[in-house]
Design a protein around this motif. Structure first.
Motif, PDB file in Angstrom:
ATOM      1  N   SER A  10       1.077  -1.199   0.147  1.00  0.00           N
ATOM      2  CA  SER A  10       0.007  -0.079  -0.119  1.00  0.00           C
ATOM      3  C   SER A  10       0.901   1.212  -0.027  1.00  0.00           C
ATOM      4  O   SER A  10       2.070   1.129   0.051  1.00  0.00           O
ATOM      5  CB  SER A  10      -0.951  -0.158   1.182  1.00  0.00           C
ATOM      6  N   ARG A  11       0.448   2.501   0.336  1.00  0.00           N
ATOM      7  CA  ARG A  11       0.950   3.568   0.229  1.00  0.00           C
ATOM      8  C   ARG A  11       2.089   3.647   1.330  1.00  0.00           C
ATOM      9  O   ARG A  11       2.786   4.472   1.385  1.00  0.00           O
ATOM     10  CB  ARG A  11       0.177   4.666   0.005  1.00  0.00           C
ATOM     11  N   SER A  12       1.977   2.934   2.427  1.00  0.00           N
ATOM     12  CA  SER A  12       2.702   2.779   3.593  1.00  0.00           C
ATOM     13  C   SER A  12       4.133   2.139   3.248  1.00  0.00           C
ATOM     14  O   SER A  12       5.242   2.221   3.752  1.00  0.00           O
ATOM     15  CB  SER A  12       2.132   2.185   4.821  1.00  0.00           C
ATOM     16  N   THR A  32      -5.210  -3.165   9.885  1.00  0.00           N
ATOM     17  CA  THR A  32      -6.167  -3.469   8.831  1.00  0.00           C
ATOM     18  C   THR A  32      -6.656  -2.061   8.119  1.00  0.00           C
ATOM     19  O   THR A  32      -6.714  -1.095   8.805  1.00  0.00           O
ATOM     20  CB  THR A  32      -7.587  -4.340   9.004  1.00  0.00           C
ATOM     21  N   THR A  33      -7.259  -2.145   6.970  1.00  0.00           N
ATOM     22  CA  THR A  33      -7.728  -0.972   6.321  1.00  0.00           C
ATOM     23  C   THR A  33      -9.083  -1.407   5.525  1.00  0.00           C
ATOM     24  O   THR A  33      -9.201  -2.498   5.262  1.00  0.00           O
ATOM     25  CB  THR A  33      -6.745  -0.341   5.334  1.00  0.00           C
ATOM     26  N   ARG A  34      -9.959  -0.415   5.123  1.00  0.00           N
ATOM     27  CA  ARG A  34     -10.947  -0.839   4.124  1.00  0.00           C
ATOM     28  C   ARG A  34     -10.652  -0.866   2.768  1.00  0.00           C
ATOM     29  O   ARG A  34      -9.655   0.005   2.241  1.00  0.00           O
ATOM     30  CB  ARG A  34     -11.850   0.231   4.330  1.00  0.00           C
ATOM     31  N   PRO A  49      -6.711   9.925  10.989  1.00  0.00           N
ATOM     32  CA  PRO A  49      -8.200  10.180  11.027  1.00  0.00           C
ATOM     33  C   PRO A  49      -9.189   9.576  10.111  1.00  0.00           C
ATOM     34  O   PRO A  49     -10.627   9.217  10.608  1.00  0.00           O
ATOM     35  CB  PRO A  49      -8.374  11.851  10.500  1.00  0.00           C
ATOM     36  N   HIS A  50      -8.666   8.713   9.305  1.00  0.00           N
ATOM     37  CA  HIS A  50      -9.592   8.076   8.076  1.00  0.00           C
ATOM     38  C   HIS A  50      -9.415   6.529   8.193  1.00  0.00           C
ATOM     39  O   HIS A  50      -9.948   5.815   7.549  1.00  0.00           O
ATOM     40  CB  HIS A  50      -9.948   8.636   7.008  1.00  0.00           C
ATOM     41  N   GLY A  51      -8.666   6.267   9.130  1.00  0.00           N
ATOM     42  CA  GLY A  51      -7.998   4.743   9.262  1.00  0.00           C
ATOM     43  C   GLY A  51      -7.277   4.371   8.259  1.00  0.00           C
ATOM     44  O   GLY A  51      -7.242   3.234   7.889  1.00  0.00           O
ATOM     45  N   LYS A  52      -6.723   5.349   7.381  1.00  0.00           N
ATOM     46  CA  LYS A  52      -5.859   5.119   6.270  1.00  0.00           C
ATOM     47  C   LYS A  52      -4.371   4.736   6.744  1.00  0.00           C
ATOM     48  O   LYS A  52      -3.789   5.121   7.752  1.00  0.00           O
ATOM     49  CB  LYS A  52      -6.021   6.220   5.249  1.00  0.00           C
ATOM     50  N   VAL A  53      -3.734   4.229   5.764  1.00  0.00           N
ATOM     51  CA  VAL A  53      -1.924   4.317   5.999  1.00  0.00           C
ATOM     52  C   VAL A  53      -1.605   5.120   4.721  1.00  0.00           C
ATOM     53  O   VAL A  53      -2.175   5.070   3.556  1.00  0.00           O
ATOM     54  CB  VAL A  53      -1.596   2.825   5.839  1.00  0.00           C
ATOM     55  N   PRO A  54      -0.223   5.600   4.980  1.00  0.00           N
ATOM     56  CA  PRO A  54       0.528   5.712   6.239  1.00  0.00           C
ATOM     57  C   PRO A  54       0.130   6.562   7.286  1.00  0.00           C
ATOM     58  O   PRO A  54      -0.605   7.640   6.833  1.00  0.00           O
ATOM     59  CB  PRO A  54       1.692   5.905   5.624  1.00  0.00           C
ATOM     60  N   PHE A  64       0.241  12.186   9.896  1.00  0.00           N
ATOM     61  CA  PHE A  64      -0.378  11.411   8.604  1.00  0.00           C
ATOM     62  C   PHE A  64      -0.375  12.432   7.445  1.00  0.00           C
ATOM     63  O   PHE A  64      -0.141  13.528   7.551  1.00  0.00           O
ATOM     64  CB  PHE A  64      -1.865  11.258   9.161  1.00  0.00           C
ATOM     65  N   GLU A  65      -0.780  11.786   6.399  1.00  0.00           N
ATOM     66  CA  GLU A  65      -0.396  12.210   4.992  1.00  0.00           C
ATOM     67  C   GLU A  65       0.941  12.203   4.382  1.00  0.00           C
ATOM     68  O   GLU A  65       1.754  12.819   5.127  1.00  0.00           O
ATOM     69  CB  GLU A  65      -1.249  13.697   4.905  1.00  0.00           C
ATOM     70  N   SER A  66       1.272  11.485   3.301  1.00  0.00           N
ATOM     71  CA  SER A  66       2.623  11.223   2.929  1.00  0.00           C
ATOM     72  C   SER A  66       3.166  12.226   2.726  1.00  0.00           C
ATOM     73  O   SER A  66       4.478  12.082   3.149  1.00  0.00           O
ATOM     74  CB  SER A  66       2.287  10.512   1.437  1.00  0.00           C
ATOM     75  N   PRO A  67       2.938  13.425   2.189  1.00  0.00           N
ATOM     76  CA  PRO A  67       4.222  14.492   2.041  1.00  0.00           C
ATOM     77  C   PRO A  67       4.519  15.105   3.403  1.00  0.00           C
ATOM     78  O   PRO A  67       5.651  15.224   3.765  1.00  0.00           O
ATOM     79  CB  PRO A  67       3.419  15.733   1.278  1.00  0.00           C
TER      80      PRO A  67
HETATM   81  N1  GSH Z   1      -3.605  10.879   1.094  1.00  0.00           N
HETATM   82  C1  GSH Z   1      -3.274   9.560   1.739  1.00  0.00           C
HETATM   83  C2  GSH Z   1      -3.618   8.623   1.181  1.00  0.00           C
HETATM   84  C3  GSH Z   1      -3.778   7.466   1.900  1.00  0.00           C
HETATM   85  C4  GSH Z   1      -4.748   6.134   1.403  1.00  0.00           C
HETATM   86  O1  GSH Z   1      -5.603   6.325   0.746  1.00  0.00           O
HETATM   87  N2  GSH Z   1      -4.029   4.934   1.634  1.00  0.00           N
HETATM   88  C5  GSH Z   1      -4.803   3.909   1.305  1.00  0.00           C
HETATM   89  C6  GSH Z   1      -3.958   2.599   1.100  1.00  0.00           C
HETATM   90  S1  GSH Z   1      -2.920   2.981  -0.422  1.00  0.00           S
HETATM   91  C7  GSH Z   1      -5.741   3.467   2.506  1.00  0.00           C
HETATM   92  O2  GSH Z   1      -5.383   3.379   3.582  1.00  0.00           O
HETATM   93  N3  GSH Z   1      -6.765   3.042   2.132  1.00  0.00           N
HETATM   94  C8  GSH Z   1      -8.206   2.483   3.154  1.00  0.00           C
HETATM   95  C9  GSH Z   1      -9.182   3.405   3.227  1.00  0.00           C
HETATM   96  O3  GSH Z   1      -9.229   4.346   2.287  1.00  0.00           O
HETATM   97  O4  GSH Z   1     -10.124   3.212   4.119  1.00  0.00           O
HETATM   98  C10 GSH Z   1      -1.613   9.850   1.755  1.00  0.00           C
HETATM   99  O5  GSH Z   1      -1.025  10.029   0.590  1.00  0.00           O
HETATM  100  O6  GSH Z   1      -1.002   9.563   2.860  1.00  0.00           O
END
Ligand code: GSH
Length: 202
Positions: A10-12, A32-34, A49-54, A64-67
């Motif tokens: 993933s992006r992490s 885990t992620t969705r 805040p949205h349970g995303k990675v990284p 949080f947020e890649s940049p």
């Molecule tokens: N803008 C975020 C995007 C992160 C993102 O969307 N990550 C995906 C994985 S590649 C994720 O966690 N998706 C799960 C979800 O959307 O709940 C960043 O660049 O850090």
């Protein structure tokens, strides 16, 4: 100690690459992620805040947020000089290309993927072909986004282009092809992929 909240492939994954390049002390926390197919779930331990990675935690300081993560880590671990510091001439271009990645390039890819026109004058980004022309122009001035010095910006751009290298969405470019080869040949890239499943890091 940095904790990287991570989901394999993933992006992490590219932040394992960056942490390896920085020689920073870190641990992976698999979460885990969705998924896009409706499977998966937000992990309650993930501070994004949205349970995303990284996302990262630096002994409780959450980023949080890649940049933002890239900038935080290169400021925090300056030893290998993977990000120009405040006062250095490349700092401005560095901040610009980090922001461009998330504000222009990713939305441009998404617009292309969704086959959606980018409204000139209202959207904050541009069509992918126009964005790629700007990136290719930067990469004709040197081997990397900031010239001849590899930086965390290359971790973002290089891994994205590597991922899309076989995609019909990507404009054909020998400049990008050569750039991707340089990025994926790095030893830290290989180490990151070996550790992507989380098994090799305590
Ligand atoms: N803008 C975020 C995007 C992160 C993102 O969307 N990550 C995906 C994985 S590649 C994720 O966690 N998706 C799960 C979800 O959307 O709940 C960043 O660049 O850090």
């Amino acid at each position: 100690m940095i904790t990287l909240f991570h989901y394999p492939k993933s992006r992490s994954t590219r932040f394992i690459f960056l942490l390896e390049e920085l020689e920073a002390p870190y641990q992976l926390k698999l979460v885990t992620t969705r998924g896009s197919d409706g499977t998966g779930a937000v992990d309650a331990t993930n501070p994004h805040p949205h349970g995303k990675v990284p996302a990262i935690s630096d002994d409780g300081i959450v980023v949080f947020e890649s940049p933002a993560i890239a900038l935080y880590l290169t400021d925090r671990f300056p030893k290998n000089h993977l990000g120009p510091l405040v006062g250095e001439p490349e700092r401005g271009p560095y901040l610009s290309w980090l922001s461009y990645y998330t504000g222009v390039l990713e939305p441009a890819f998404m617009s292309k993927f969704m086959n959606t026109a980018v409204p000139r004058g209202t959207a904050g980004w541009v069509p992918l072909e126009e964005a790629m022309t700007a990136v290719i122009n930067a990469l004709t001035q040197g081997r990397y986004i900031l010239g001849d010095h590899f930086s965390a910006a290359d971790v973002l751009y290089g891994t994205t282009f590597a991922m899309f290298s076989q995609s019909p969405m990507m404009p054909k470019s020998t400049v990008i092809d050569a750039y991707v080869k340089r990025i994926v040949a790095r030893a830290a890239f290989a180490r990151a992929h070996a550790r992507d499943d989380g098994s090799a890091v305590a």
